[in-house]
Motif scaffolding. Sequence first.
Motif, mmCIF file in Angstrom:
data_model
loop_
_atom_site.group_PDB
_atom_site.id
_atom_site.type_symbol
_atom_site.label_atom_id
_atom_site.label_comp_id
_atom_site.label_asym_id
_atom_site.label_seq_id
_atom_site.Cartn_x
_atom_site.Cartn_y
_atom_site.Cartn_z
ATOM 1 N N ALA A 26 37.634 87.983 21.921
ATOM 2 C CA ALA A 26 39.068 88.215 21.728
ATOM 3 C C ALA A 26 39.778 86.985 21.178
ATOM 4 C CB ALA A 26 39.705 88.627 23.054
ATOM 5 N N ARG A 27 39.152 85.800 21.279
ATOM 6 C CA ARG A 27 39.805 84.578 20.808
ATOM 7 C C ARG A 27 39.920 84.542 19.291
ATOM 8 N NH1 ARG A 27 43.110 82.029 23.409
ATOM 9 N NH2 ARG A 27 42.495 79.922 22.779
ATOM 10 N N ALA A 32 42.863 82.948 15.089
ATOM 11 C CA ALA A 32 42.817 83.078 13.628
ATOM 12 C C ALA A 32 43.605 84.269 13.112
ATOM 13 C CB ALA A 32 41.366 83.177 13.153
ATOM 14 N N GLY A 33 44.044 85.149 13.990
ATOM 15 C CA GLY A 33 44.801 86.319 13.531
ATOM 16 C C GLY A 33 43.950 87.371 12.863
ATOM 17 N N ILE A 34 42.620 87.321 13.047
ATOM 18 C CA ILE A 34 41.719 88.290 12.425
ATOM 19 C C ILE A 34 41.177 89.214 13.519
ATOM 20 C CG2 ILE A 34 39.606 88.609 11.081
ATOM 21 C CD1 ILE A 34 39.976 85.795 10.022
ATOM 22 N N ASP A 35 41.300 90.492 13.295
ATOM 23 C CA ASP A 35 40.821 91.469 14.262
ATOM 24 C C ASP A 35 39.510 92.062 13.743
ATOM 25 O OD1 ASP A 35 40.571 93.145 16.386
ATOM 26 O OD2 ASP A 35 42.154 94.554 15.770
ATOM 27 N N SER A 44 34.043 89.359 29.641
ATOM 28 C CA SER A 44 34.860 88.778 28.566
ATOM 29 C C SER A 44 34.098 87.819 27.679
ATOM 30 C CB SER A 44 36.068 88.046 29.177
ATOM 31 O OG SER A 44 36.823 88.900 29.998
ATOM 32 N N TYR A 45 33.045 87.212 28.181
ATOM 33 C CA TYR A 45 32.390 86.105 27.490
ATOM 34 C C TYR A 45 31.036 86.494 26.912
ATOM 35 C CZ TYR A 45 35.673 82.539 29.155
ATOM 36 O OH TYR A 45 36.782 81.779 29.374
ATOM 37 N N TRP A 46 30.718 85.836 25.793
ATOM 38 C CA TRP A 46 29.338 85.708 25.324
ATOM 39 C C TRP A 46 28.905 84.266 25.552
ATOM 40 C CZ3 TRP A 46 30.002 87.873 19.668
ATOM 41 C CH2 TRP A 46 30.199 89.257 19.716
ATOM 42 N N PHE A 47 27.607 84.068 25.511
ATOM 43 C CA PHE A 47 27.074 82.710 25.480
ATOM 44 C C PHE A 47 26.443 82.529 24.104
ATOM 45 C CE2 PHE A 47 26.376 83.354 30.253
ATOM 46 C CZ PHE A 47 27.687 83.002 30.513
ATOM 47 N N VAL A 48 26.991 81.600 23.319
ATOM 48 C CA VAL A 48 26.545 81.384 21.940
ATOM 49 C C VAL A 48 25.784 80.069 21.869
ATOM 50 C CG1 VAL A 48 27.262 81.089 19.539
ATOM 51 C CG2 VAL A 48 28.511 82.666 21.033
ATOM 52 N N ARG A 49 24.552 80.135 21.413
ATOM 53 C CA ARG A 49 23.763 78.915 21.223
ATOM 54 C C ARG A 49 23.815 78.511 19.755
ATOM 55 N NH1 ARG A 49 17.409 78.627 22.480
ATOM 56 N NH2 ARG A 49 17.353 79.854 20.554
ATOM 57 N N ALA A 50 24.348 77.317 19.522
ATOM 58 C CA ALA A 50 24.426 76.806 18.149
ATOM 59 C C ALA A 50 23.070 76.276 17.717
ATOM 60 C CB ALA A 50 25.471 75.689 18.061
ATOM 61 N N PRO A 51 22.734 76.405 16.445
ATOM 62 C CA PRO A 51 21.453 75.847 15.974
ATOM 63 C C PRO A 51 21.467 74.328 16.033
ATOM 64 C CG PRO A 51 22.758 76.669 14.129
ATOM 65 C CD PRO A 51 23.470 77.090 15.369
ATOM 66 N N THR A 52 20.292 73.754 16.063
ATOM 67 C CA THR A 52 20.174 72.307 16.263
ATOM 68 C C THR A 52 20.729 71.501 15.095
ATOM 69 O OG1 THR A 52 17.917 72.426 15.390
ATOM 70 C CG2 THR A 52 18.182 72.505 17.784
ATOM 71 N N GLU A 88 35.018 77.018 21.881
ATOM 72 C CA GLU A 88 35.382 78.333 21.350
ATOM 73 C C GLU A 88 36.029 78.243 19.975
ATOM 74 O OE1 GLU A 88 36.424 81.796 24.420
ATOM 75 O OE2 GLU A 88 37.742 80.055 24.601
ATOM 76 N N ALA A 89 36.884 77.249 19.787
ATOM 77 C CA ALA A 89 37.581 77.129 18.500
ATOM 78 C C ALA A 89 36.586 76.943 17.354
ATOM 79 C CB ALA A 89 38.574 75.978 18.542
ATOM 80 N N ASP A 90 35.482 76.228 17.611
ATOM 81 C CA ASP A 90 34.473 76.032 16.566
ATOM 82 C C ASP A 90 33.799 77.356 16.212
ATOM 83 O OD1 ASP A 90 34.868 73.249 16.438
ATOM 84 O OD2 ASP A 90 33.620 72.972 18.208
ATOM 85 N N ILE A 91 33.542 78.197 17.219
ATOM 86 C CA ILE A 91 32.942 79.507 16.946
ATOM 87 C C ILE A 91 33.916 80.371 16.150
ATOM 88 C CG2 ILE A 91 31.927 81.554 17.985
ATOM 89 C CD1 ILE A 91 30.287 79.028 18.405
ATOM 90 N N VAL A 92 35.200 80.339 16.516
ATOM 91 C CA VAL A 92 36.214 81.084 15.767
ATOM 92 C C VAL A 92 36.237 80.630 14.308
ATOM 93 C CG1 VAL A 92 38.705 81.399 15.497
ATOM 94 C CG2 VAL A 92 37.663 81.600 17.761
#
Length: 815
Positions: free
Chosen positions: A414-415, A420-423, A466-474, A482-486
Amino acid sequence: MKFTLSWLRDWLDTDADPQSIADKLTAIGLEVEGIHNPAEALAAFRVAKVLTAEKHPQADKLQVLTVDDGSGEAIQVVCGAPNARAGMLGVFGPPGAYIPGSDLTLKVAAIRGVESRGMMCSARELELGEDHDGIIELPDDAPVGTAYIDYAGLNDPVFDVNVTPNRPDCLGIDGIARDLAAAGIGRFRPRASAALPGGFEPDPKVIVESGSGCYVFWRRVIRDVRNGPSPDWLQQRLKAVGLRPISALVDITNFFSIDQARPLHVYDVKKLKGHITARRARAGERFMALNDKEYEATPDDCVIADESGAIGFGGVIGGESTGVDENTTDVLLECAWFDPAAIAATGRRHGIVTDARARFERGIDPMKLSSAIEDAAQMIVELCGGEASEPRISGEFPAEGYPNRDNVVPYRPARLAALAGIDLPVDEQRAILGRLEFLALDPKDGESWLNKGQQQELVEKYDPASYWFVRAPTWRPDVDGEADIVEEIARIHGFEDLPSTPLERGDGVARPTATRTQLMERRLRRTAAARGLDEAVTWSFVSEKEAAAFGGGDWRIANPISEDMKVMRPSLLPGLISAAQRNLNRGASSVRLFEIGRRYLGDSEHATLGLLLTGDRTSRDWQTGKAQDFDAYDAKAEVLALLDAAGAPTANLQVFPDAGPTWHPGRSATLRLGPKTIVASFGELHPRLVAEHDAPGGTVAAEIYTDAIPAQRSAGRARQAYSPPALQSVVRDFAFVVPSDVSADALVRAVRGADKASITSARVFDRYLPKDGDLSLAIEVTLQPGDKSFTEAEIADISRRIVAAAEKLGAQLRS
């Protein structure tokens, strides 16, 4: 970051044209600064066949050739190449073609009495190599008449991308290709690394000391190599991105730095003294680097050393003593991982800028070590021959901190709409993350890449609904929250689709208001522009040399961009001087610049307006008709006009000679309110400063210290109605012979003080200095009557008081 289209296509399966690729790169945050195709300069050259070769009748070292360029016409060419002969195929340039290596345009010409209608070219003449012993020889199957750039595969656009500091992965072509594939431009081509069998243990050994700044050091030794020139395809790729081919071994390491953002280094094993140690430097250790400069390491530097001492700065630059050359037969290949902060500090401390430093200090992929050393060893064996050792690793990654090889970010889908205002539907968000190789896990999933303890800890802390767990690549060390994922989802979806939504105005919020300083700067900006000055915006940072010339820099930058930007400016003039010189160098005949900004002095920052005038004035000398240079009075006129617009009490300003060491001692002054409050400095720059800083000759400048201008006293915000005087003013001129020690400003102030009620203004309008005689100043005085006109007696009385006031200064009315 530069790369060619063909190199990009090694990693990206795409048929997109260069402009479409550039547009998409810019759209996803990788700004393309330019696309350049060097082959465009060689478009006129053709594959041609030499039909006949006859000796030149007037020169022993020249031949007269007839050439077939596919046009069906036998073209006569005079050629001095020793390898030119009938039947060979080469590269022909017709009349009108530009030869970049010789900086000339071909034309039909007579050479020793024989007409030549073009040229058979060497590699150096086309800037394709250093060979100039003869013309280019092509294989017998080269198609005559074909454009040479198409035959040789030179038609390969070069992209120049501005990579932001948070994207170290995009300092490699594989990272750029991955982003383009995620954005829908083609398909990413992952490259599998094949293990190269090793036949022996690598020697010498490598020791990684704790706290050295080096964590992991992979190595392989390759015996019996031949380090000659690298193949043409490798040299061509490196030259296309601005790198100079050196030798096969060095070119291979440069290839992987660009190809995969993976810096490597090679050592000549026979030049090493004992084992290698990655450690902190010892006091006084010095070594000669590969850039032919000697450096003295500090205990804060990470060095690679053997038993003789330091042989290079780890991750920054290697040493000359162990560098490979044409006699190298055994080589040690290094693939290491260094602390980014330590690399950046060493590079800044010693002023070293290298491709390796640029990548290590931003954070390279820590999990690419084993695959990179396999790929590089494989290429060395393929191009240079030899036998490889087993791969061995020394050191280990830190248990905590960077690099975080299991970077898990709790993320609420939902973030995206909130920030970002994108749905976007959650499935589309997950798909975008998947294309970027981010792994998004729903905490409710039973099987996952999280260990049970980690999964339980996250589920207890964050709501699984409400949450996912996102693993960023190395290879993405910049992803932290969260803002970086957005941002990742938004940029791949398309920044152009972000809606423009104004912020809501809350109840009771007042209308925007500007401060006094902001209003003053607006008036100054409009007035300066109306008077014909162009606004400049220059750097707030200057070099130590520039700061010292303008009073010294009190504010120093802890992490400067370069040596020329180490100090916050104590004056606006250094930037204006540089801007003026650039304009004059590009053909401007007259430069009139101003800048509104801040000076940074010991106590605080100070609002300032700087202006500079140089070149030709628009007016011309009435005697010679030639354009005049600017002088100090031009700068003074601009200053007074601007001060008047800013609301300064210009009538109360006093002129004090000699504005300080920055200014010409006899052609500068300050304007003050009283003896201490300096409102402006103006005049010519000091000749020493002009010489040291290559300032344009005849430059005059000024600085208005706007924070020293007192606030206007006003009974209210409303502007008073214009009320012109009811009666006509009276103007009288006076000419005084003035002693040499009396300034014009002092004389004017004395005249104005003779009758403050009646005299509204006084100004000098003429200065006369005969060859043999005293200085004479002519002053225009304006008298303004009040409720009735002046009588002749009243005007005579005021005139007597004016003369008396001047006489108190030693001035005499000129007869």
